[in-house]
Design a protein around this motif. Sequence first.
Motif, short mmCIF file in Angstrom:
data_model
loop_
_atom_site.label_atom_id
_atom_site.label_comp_id
_atom_site.label_asym_id
_atom_site.label_seq_id
_atom_site.Cartn_x
_atom_site.Cartn_y
_atom_site.Cartn_z
N SER A 2 -82.08 -123.84 19.81
CA SER A 2 -81.04 -124.35 20.71
C SER A 2 -81.39 -125.76 21.19
O SER A 2 -80.51 -126.63 21.31
N ALA A 5 -80.72 -128.12 18.36
CA ALA A 5 -79.29 -128.31 18.20
C ALA A 5 -78.75 -129.27 19.26
O ALA A 5 -77.92 -130.16 18.96
N GLU A 9 -76.87 -132.89 18.71
CA GLU A 9 -75.56 -133.13 19.33
C GLU A 9 -75.58 -134.37 20.21
O GLU A 9 -74.62 -135.16 20.20
N LEU A 109 -80.78 -124.66 11.04
CA LEU A 109 -79.76 -125.05 12.01
C LEU A 109 -78.38 -125.09 11.36
O LEU A 109 -77.39 -124.65 11.96
N SER A 112 -77.01 -121.39 10.02
CA SER A 112 -76.75 -120.32 10.99
C SER A 112 -75.37 -120.48 11.60
O SER A 112 -74.99 -121.58 12.04
N SER A 113 -74.63 -119.38 11.65
CA SER A 113 -73.29 -119.42 12.23
C SER A 113 -73.33 -119.42 13.75
O SER A 113 -72.37 -119.85 14.41
N THR A 114 -74.43 -118.92 14.32
CA THR A 114 -74.57 -118.90 15.78
C THR A 114 -75.93 -119.49 16.18
O THR A 114 -76.92 -119.34 15.46
N ILE A 115 -75.96 -120.15 17.32
CA ILE A 115 -77.20 -120.70 17.88
C ILE A 115 -77.26 -120.28 19.35
O ILE A 115 -76.36 -120.59 20.13
N ARG A 118 -74.25 -118.40 20.73
CA ARG A 118 -72.95 -119.07 20.72
C ARG A 118 -72.64 -119.59 19.32
O ARG A 118 -73.54 -119.75 18.50
N ASN A 120 -72.08 -121.94 16.34
CA ASN A 120 -72.77 -123.18 15.98
C ASN A 120 -71.73 -124.29 15.75
O ASN A 120 -71.13 -124.37 14.68
N GLU A 121 -71.53 -125.11 16.77
CA GLU A 121 -70.51 -126.15 16.69
C GLU A 121 -70.87 -127.26 15.71
O GLU A 121 -70.00 -128.01 15.26
N LEU A 123 -71.62 -126.95 12.73
CA LEU A 123 -71.06 -126.67 11.41
C LEU A 123 -69.68 -127.29 11.22
O LEU A 123 -69.19 -127.40 10.10
#
Length: 253
Positions: A2, A5, A9, A109, A112-115, A118, A120-121, A123
């Motif tokens: 996280s 990520a 971001e 990172l 993965s569909s979730t981080i 939540r 994973n934005e 993607l």
Amino acid sequence: MSVFASLVEHLADLLQPLFGASAAAAAIVLFTALVRLLVHPLSRAAARGQKARTRLQPRIAELRRKHAKNPEKLQRAVLELHAEEKVSPLSGCLPSLCQIPAFFLLYHLFSSSTIGGRANELLSHQLLAAPLGGRWTDALGDGGPVGGAGLVYVALFAFVAGVAVFSYRLTKRTMAEQPMLPAGVGRGGGAGGGRGGGGGDGEQVPGLGAITKVMPFMSFFTLVTVAVVPLAAALYVVTSTTWSAVERAVLYR
């Protein structure tokens, strides 16, 4: 994960005014450059070690003459000489090994569909028309090699191929001028011909002969990596490979 990520971001937000929808891709390139800057002291040390090994060639040649009929004693003498001069034949591998954690962080990172529980934005970010979480096979299934995402990969492959050819020529030239293995040491028929010539390539350092043969082709393996990993991880590999080529051209000149 996280925390990492969030770092990507925030970098993307900073680069948004300059790169728009491709800001996350630019953030990955910037992140790679930062990692390579941190690893640069190791690269400089590896270059110094390579040059030191070249300076040891006359002394190693003398050891070959002295221990021509005793390959085992020659092996020990060469290793002792390297230890005495604080030269490691494998020091050039350290910069690459230190980057493996950063590569796998990016790989996971953008796989993965979730981080952190939540979605994973990251993607949702793209490089032009290619999703950063997508792979080459996804691009082939969505418009083929001449579709929007496919063209991004075509350009990426062409760029990597150019860097690989440059790296191949540079590595061959560097290894000819500053060999990892002393001329005639551990080669068939070498070491004065004593007891079968002292064995096969790289006997003085186990596995070094194989490394010497494969090293000029390492950059071409980047093409395979780009094809099978998420685009974000591929950008890391491409940026790092390009950095390495330029770095070697400067440090080994």
